[in-house]
Design a protein around this motif. Structure first.
Motif, PDB file in Angstrom:
ATOM      1  N   GLU A 831       1.662   0.487   8.711  1.00 25.40           N
ATOM      2  CA  GLU A 831       2.177  -0.254   7.548  1.00 25.40           C
ATOM      3  C   GLU A 831       3.548  -0.831   7.875  1.00 25.40           C
ATOM      4  O   GLU A 831       4.301  -0.273   8.668  1.00 25.40           O
ATOM      5  CB  GLU A 831       2.296   0.651   6.313  1.00 25.40           C
ATOM      6  CG  GLU A 831       0.992   0.933   5.626  1.00 25.40           C
ATOM      7  CD  GLU A 831       1.199   1.432   4.199  1.00 25.40           C
ATOM      8  OE1 GLU A 831       2.358   1.688   3.831  1.00 25.40           O
ATOM      9  OE2 GLU A 831       0.205   1.550   3.475  1.00 25.40           O
ATOM     10  N   GLY A 832       3.844  -1.940   7.228  1.00 28.49           N
ATOM     11  CA  GLY A 832       5.158  -2.552   7.368  1.00 28.49           C
ATOM     12  C   GLY A 832       5.376  -3.546   6.253  1.00 28.49           C
ATOM     13  O   GLY A 832       4.572  -3.635   5.311  1.00 28.49           O
ATOM     14  N   GLU A 833       6.458  -4.300   6.349  1.00 32.84           N
ATOM     15  CA  GLU A 833       6.780  -5.282   5.319  1.00 32.84           C
ATOM     16  C   GLU A 833       7.307  -6.546   5.969  1.00 32.84           C
ATOM     17  O   GLU A 833       7.732  -6.553   7.129  1.00 32.84           O
ATOM     18  CB  GLU A 833       7.831  -4.723   4.349  1.00 32.84           C
ATOM     19  CG  GLU A 833       7.358  -3.546   3.527  1.00 32.84           C
ATOM     20  CD  GLU A 833       8.445  -3.000   2.615  1.00 32.84           C
ATOM     21  OE1 GLU A 833       9.406  -3.738   2.329  1.00 32.84           O
ATOM     22  OE2 GLU A 833       8.336  -1.830   2.220  1.00 32.84           O
ATOM     23  N   ARG A 853       3.547  -6.749   1.782  1.00 33.36           N
ATOM     24  CA  ARG A 853       3.171  -5.526   2.493  1.00 33.36           C
ATOM     25  C   ARG A 853       2.155  -5.885   3.562  1.00 33.36           C
ATOM     26  O   ARG A 853       1.158  -6.569   3.298  1.00 33.36           O
ATOM     27  CB  ARG A 853       2.573  -4.492   1.550  1.00 33.36           C
ATOM     28  CG  ARG A 853       1.970  -3.284   2.317  1.00 33.36           C
ATOM     29  CD  ARG A 853       1.484  -2.180   1.426  1.00 33.36           C
ATOM     30  NE  ARG A 853       2.600  -1.419   0.867  1.00 33.36           N
ATOM     31  CZ  ARG A 853       2.861  -1.304  -0.420  1.00 33.36           C
ATOM     32  NH1 ARG A 853       2.089  -1.935  -1.295  1.00 33.36           N
ATOM     33  NH2 ARG A 853       3.877  -0.591  -0.846  1.00 33.36           N
ATOM     34  N   LEU A 854       2.423  -5.415   4.771  1.00 30.04           N
ATOM     35  CA  LEU A 854       1.505  -5.570   5.890  1.00 30.04           C
ATOM     36  C   LEU A 854       0.875  -4.213   6.165  1.00 30.04           C
ATOM     37  O   LEU A 854       1.585  -3.205   6.251  1.00 30.04           O
ATOM     38  CB  LEU A 854       2.256  -6.054   7.132  1.00 30.04           C
ATOM     39  CG  LEU A 854       3.124  -7.306   6.948  1.00 30.04           C
ATOM     40  CD1 LEU A 854       3.993  -7.543   8.179  1.00 30.04           C
ATOM     41  CD2 LEU A 854       2.255  -8.516   6.667  1.00 30.04           C
ATOM     42  N   LEU A 861      -6.341  -5.828   9.213  1.00 31.71           N
ATOM     43  CA  LEU A 861      -4.906  -6.062   9.060  1.00 31.71           C
ATOM     44  C   LEU A 861      -4.718  -7.080   7.940  1.00 31.71           C
ATOM     45  O   LEU A 861      -5.269  -8.186   8.007  1.00 31.71           O
ATOM     46  CB  LEU A 861      -4.309  -6.603  10.362  1.00 31.71           C
ATOM     47  CG  LEU A 861      -2.825  -6.995  10.317  1.00 31.71           C
ATOM     48  CD1 LEU A 861      -1.939  -5.779  10.055  1.00 31.71           C
ATOM     49  CD2 LEU A 861      -2.408  -7.693  11.614  1.00 31.71           C
ATOM     50  N   SER A 862      -3.945  -6.697   6.915  1.00 35.81           N
ATOM     51  CA  SER A 862      -3.838  -7.576   5.752  1.00 35.81           C
ATOM     52  C   SER A 862      -2.393  -7.741   5.319  1.00 35.81           C
ATOM     53  O   SER A 862      -1.530  -6.907   5.601  1.00 35.81           O
ATOM     54  CB  SER A 862      -4.662  -7.015   4.583  1.00 35.81           C
ATOM     55  OG  SER A 862      -4.183  -5.736   4.211  1.00 35.81           O
ATOM     56  N   LEU A 866       3.949  -8.087  -2.580  1.00 40.94           N
ATOM     57  CA  LEU A 866       4.599  -6.968  -3.254  1.00 40.94           C
ATOM     58  C   LEU A 866       5.384  -7.416  -4.479  1.00 40.94           C
ATOM     59  O   LEU A 866       5.841  -6.583  -5.260  1.00 40.94           O
ATOM     60  CB  LEU A 866       5.561  -6.259  -2.290  1.00 40.94           C
ATOM     61  CG  LEU A 866       4.941  -5.275  -1.307  1.00 40.94           C
ATOM     62  CD1 LEU A 866       5.997  -4.798  -0.311  1.00 40.94           C
ATOM     63  CD2 LEU A 866       4.329  -4.092  -2.023  1.00 40.94           C
ATOM     64  N   ALA A 867       5.592  -8.729  -4.629  1.00 39.37           N
ATOM     65  CA  ALA A 867       6.396  -9.243  -5.738  1.00 39.37           C
ATOM     66  C   ALA A 867       5.710 -10.484  -6.320  1.00 39.37           C
ATOM     67  O   ALA A 867       6.177 -11.613  -6.142  1.00 39.37           O
ATOM     68  CB  ALA A 867       7.798  -9.581  -5.260  1.00 39.37           C
TER      69      ALA A 867
END
Length: 933
Positions: A831-833, A853-854, A861-862, A866-867
């Motif tokens: 996970e990452g951003e 959000r990754l 992988l998507s 987030l906002a």
């Protein structure tokens, strides 16, 4: 020198000689030890044991959110008022002040971002020995013991923290000096009044009797040396209010490790002070500071964190006067049945006791609790996270243009070039030397055309000169700090005779801010930013190279608020940079002096370090300590300010600085030039490579600062913050994390051929970011190194965005594409951003940003929003995805937001298990999914 008064010439000559030599170590005799500080000596002379204070339970008042009760000193009969609050977020506040002081005592303003909201307190039990209160949280309570006074914070059966458990509460009440007329009159009137009352009333009530006893006890108190005046070297500090020190002890059962209270050139874990001086918090200009000692430096944040495997707690001692902190420990050895305990004792010269106890329980809870009190790190310009080039001094416009061209010639990016004091007209700030910088706007425009910026220094010592507009306006409006006799305070600094604006005044700060307007600061433009140096304040002919404590800020003495001065200078400067753009643009202001809350106004650096390997090493714990107390934007002068580094040291410092939050090279006037291309092609290539690494990682750095702006969590953090139950991390200070996902172990030993890095987390996996080699966590890993090596690891289970097309400045990379580095965990997930905004305005506060959000799970992988309520667009695309720890797929399919499907090209390196997806091309601000089969 001819322009200076003859009596001052030796002082300035000596100071300049010392500064220009760069060869001398700190002159310790210029700075006090505890034994030379009268109040520190008095406080430290108290021995643990029976406290003279008892709680008068009959005076207790309990409202929904506040407990008050009186404490009485049975020796001198003086009463104190204790206030206890339960604050939102698992914080307890304790205030202690005189019940009836002769005059108000100083309470620190402007540091708290608001009056902290409270939560209900409720009484659980009360008897003759004390009271028990519920703190609202399950099983948390406060026990107030009456005789002697003691306060324990409990959770279940465990004592989390105790106040006055060692009986060292000491509160020097305001009093009248015995050799004054006022004292004689007071004593006579008290005697006469008692006689009158005895005639008219044989039955005085208990309260009156106690008041009489208090009067008599106070009149009988003995004065000690240093209570009403104190001499250090040739300086005498008059103390019209007499002794005003306050102190309190805290006990932390089960705790062996405490951190914080910067700034000190010392280890990350704080040491015990039983056999030496306490840690000192008193903002000072310490020339070429020594390492591994508790001497005061440029800034003070009176916040300490205590940590063990079960819990993290914090203490915030809100006092801006000179403060000392003693630490002792009964750390138990292995096999011992004794519970370890750390005892901490704070004492300050004046003010009141106002302490916030942050009860965690996790490290990140404590960071958020402290941020709720003093605010979070200001969200910086993206460009401010890039590379800064500075020295004292770039000589003139031609020099600036030559250095600027040198970076282009050698293909090294940079964003800011800096000018020190020599750019001004005779050290008159807000001016330019018209011979050296005849057309500053032309110079700035040339930088702006390349999307680069400049920083100029604006210090708070103002040259006393009737032809200087800034001085005349400050003087005419009465804005200067006053001396003890009421005249304008003058000291000596770089301009010679200088006045010191009273930044504690809101109207003074507003005026100062107005001076940054483009029509006031002539030659300034929107790409010119500010550096506040010497703002401790530094005064060459002052006691301890700073301001006399008996100088005045309105009704208050400088002693009451000394550590706030630099805070106010940076605050006023930052507000000026914001106002000049009509509130649109974010400021950048670097400060040397700081206090709690300074994080709201910009960046901090570790001051005048030296080109020595030991100073390179100490930069890591110094910045880690700042991050633990809210100041996330920290760095050290790359290469060392004093002396000239070897090429090896310079390269290693670039490699370290490139992975610290504030990345600036700086050098002393007397050092040889050290622009990155002056040490031969091989070293130029090494420096170029690590600066480019910094630029490629700017998306990740920017994302981390966005998070710290919202949470208060440090960007550069010790390993124990993320692995709080791993004792192996508690004393590590030669490696650190950036956010959660990058672990850095710089090479800080001369001639090193290898380093040993601890990779935390037994369930974790870590990947070398340069080779993609996989390593399991929970081990010490030996890493062979060459001069090109800087060991950096990405945590398995993370996704980090980079921009690999490095250009001359960060702004030139605004629309460039991203490469996503996906490091898979043992569970084959990650996970990452990705955070994107315009990089320089406050429009992000208007929800103008992209935050996505990754995630990788189940071979997909998507990118998801987030906002969804935010709005912003970007031209940047995803041009590459690198998956580390992967397996070979049979095909890779991209599904975009509109439902379109396309096949992606990929390469797979079986030897390193690295899958590279090439040119997927989707917009970075949209929904998409990559499916592996």
């Amino acid at each position: 020198m001819a322009a200076f008064p003859q009596r001052m010439a030796p002082i300035l000559t000596l100071w300049l000689a010392v500064c220009l030599s760069g060869a001398l170590a700190v002159e310790r005799a210029n700075f006090k030890t505890c034994d030379q500080s009268a109040f520190c000596k008095r406080q430290r002379a108290l021995n643990p044991g029976q406290s003279p204070y008892r709680a008068l339970l009959e005076t207790m008042e309990l409202t929904n959110s506040r407990l008050t009760l009186q404490l009485k000193n049975d020796k001198n009969k003086v009463r104190l008022l204790l206030e206890l609050y339960r604050l939102q977020g698992n914080i307890t506040r304790v205030k202690i002040n005189e019940l009836k002081p002769l005059k108000p005592r100083y309470e620190v303003p402007d540091v708290l971002i608001r009056e902290p909201p409270t939560e209900p307190l409720s009484l659980l039990s009360q008897d003759a020995n004390g009271v028990v209160l519920s703190l609202g949280a399950e099983s948390q309570r406060v026990i107030v013991s009456a005789l002697p006074f003691r306060l324990d914070i409990m959770e279940g059966r465990d004592v989390l923290l105790s106040l006055n458990s060692r009986g060292l509460l000491a509160f020097e009440h305001l009093r009248i000096r015995k050799d004054t007329f006022s004292y004689l009159i007071t004593g006579t009137l008290a005697s006469v009044w008692n006689n009158v009352k005895s005639v008219f009333s044989r039955q005085a009530d208990r309260e009156t009797e106690e008041a009489n006893l208090e009067d008599e006890a106070m009149l009988d108190e003995k004065d000690e040396e240093g209570m009403w005046d104190e001499t250090f070297k040739s300086f005498t500090d008059t103390k019209p209010n007499g002794p005003t020190a306050v102190g309190l002890d805290f006990s932390l059962p089960g705790v062996e490790h405490v951190y914080g209270i910067p700034e000190h050139a010392d280890s990350l874990r704080l040491k015990t002070t039983d056999n030496g001086d306490p840690y000192r918090l008193y903002n000072l200009d310490v020339f070429q500071y020594e390492l591994d000692n508790p001497m005061a430096l440029y800034g003070s944040v009176p916040v300490m964190l205590a940590h063990n495997a079960q819990r993290t707690t914090g203490m915030f001692w809100l006092n801006a006067a000179e403060t000392w902190v003693d630490i002792s420990s009964n750390t138990a050895g292995k096999g011992s049945s004794e519970t370890p305990q750390t005892d901490v004792r704070w004492f300050s010269e004046s003010g009141i006791i106002d302490v916030f106890i942050m009860l965690g329980p996790t490290p990140k809870d404590v960071f958020s609790q402290y941020a709720s009190l003093t605010g979070t790190q200001a969200f910086p310009l993206l460009a401010a996270l890039a590379y800064h080039q500075c020295r004292w001094n770039y000589n003139d416009q031609e020099d600036v243009l030559s250095v600027d061209a040198g970076f282009d010639e050698h293909d090294i990016p940079y964003d800011f070039i800096w000018l020190d004091i020599e750019h001004t007209d005779g050290k008159r700030y807000f001016t330019w030397d018209t011979n050296k910088f005849p057309t500053p706007k032309e110079m700035l425009q040339g930088l702006m055309d390349k999307k680069r910026k400049m920083v100029t220094i604006v210090d708070p010592h103002i040259k006393v000169d009737s032809s200087y507009k800034i001085h005349n306006e400050i003087k005419s409006q009465g804005f200067y700090t006053k001396n003890k006799d009421g005249g304008d305070y003058e000291g000596w600094c770089w301009p010679g005779s200088a006045g010191y604006p009273d930044f504690t005044r809101e109207d003074m700060r507003a005026w100062w801010a107005s001076m940054f307007a483009y029509d006031q600061y002539e030659g300034s433009m929107e790409n010119l930013y500010t550096w506040n140096d010497m703002n401790e304040p530094s005064i060459f002919n002052g006691p301890e190279i700073t301001m006399h404590k008996d100088s005045k800020h309105g009704e208050w003495e400088h002693r009451d608020l000394h550590n706030l001065y630099g805070f106010y200078v940076q605050k006023a400067t930052a507000e000026g940079l914001i106002q000049r753009s009509g509130g649109v643009e974010r400021p950048f202001v670097l400060t040397r002096a700081f206090f709690a809350g300074s994080q709201r106004y910009g960046a901090v650096w570790t001051g005048d370090n030296a080109a020595e390997w030991s100073h390179l090493k100490i930069s890591i714990p110094m910045c880690l300590s700042m991050g633990l107390v809210g100041i996330a934007f920290c760095g050290a002068d790359v290469g060392g300010f004093f002396k000239s580094p070897s090429s090896e040291l310079l390269v290693r410092w670039y490699q370290t600085g490139a992975y610290q939050p504030f990345f600036r090279a700086h050098a002393h006037l007397d050092t040889t030039r050290r622009e990155p291309w002056l040490f031969g092609p091989e070293n130029t290539a090494l420096i170029r490579e690590v600066v480019r690494q910094r630029y490629s990682l700017l998306p990740y750095w920017y994302q981390q600062f966005y998070h710290t702006y919202h949470t208060g969590h440090p960007v550069m953090r010790p390993l124990w913050v993320e692995y709080p139950q791993d004792p192996a991390t508690y004393t590590l200070e030669d490696e650190f994390l950036i956010g959660r996902d990058l672990l850095v172990h710089p090479v800080t030993e001369e001639g090193a051929t290898g380093v040993t890095a601890y990779l935390p987390g037994k369930e974790e996996v870590w990947f070398d970011v340069h080779t993609f080699q996989k390593h399991n966590g929970g081990q010490n890993l030996y890493i062979p190194v060459t001069m090109s090596s800087i060991p950096v690891f990405q945590r398995g289970g993370s996704i980090i965005p980079r921009k690999l097309r490095v250009r001359r400045s960060s702004s030139c990379m605004e629309h460039d594409p991203y490469t996503l580095y996906v490091a898979l965990s043992h569970q084959r997930a990650a996970e990452g951003e990705l955070y994107i905004d315009d990089g320089h305005t406050f429009n992000f506060e208007k929800r103008e940003f992209i935050h996505r959000r990754l995630s990788f799970a189940n071979n997909n992988l998507s990118s998801v929003n987030l906002a969804p309520e935010a709005h912003f667009s970007t031209l940047s695309t995803i041009e590459r995805i690198v998956m580390v720890g992967a397996t070979r797929p049979t095909k890779a399919t991209l599904k975009t937001a509109d439902g379109q499907m396309s096949q992606l090209e990929f390469d797979f390196d079986a030897s390193m298990s690295v899958l590279t997806l090439r040119k997927p091309g989707m917009n970075a601000g949209t929904d998409w999914t990559v499916m592996l089969q």
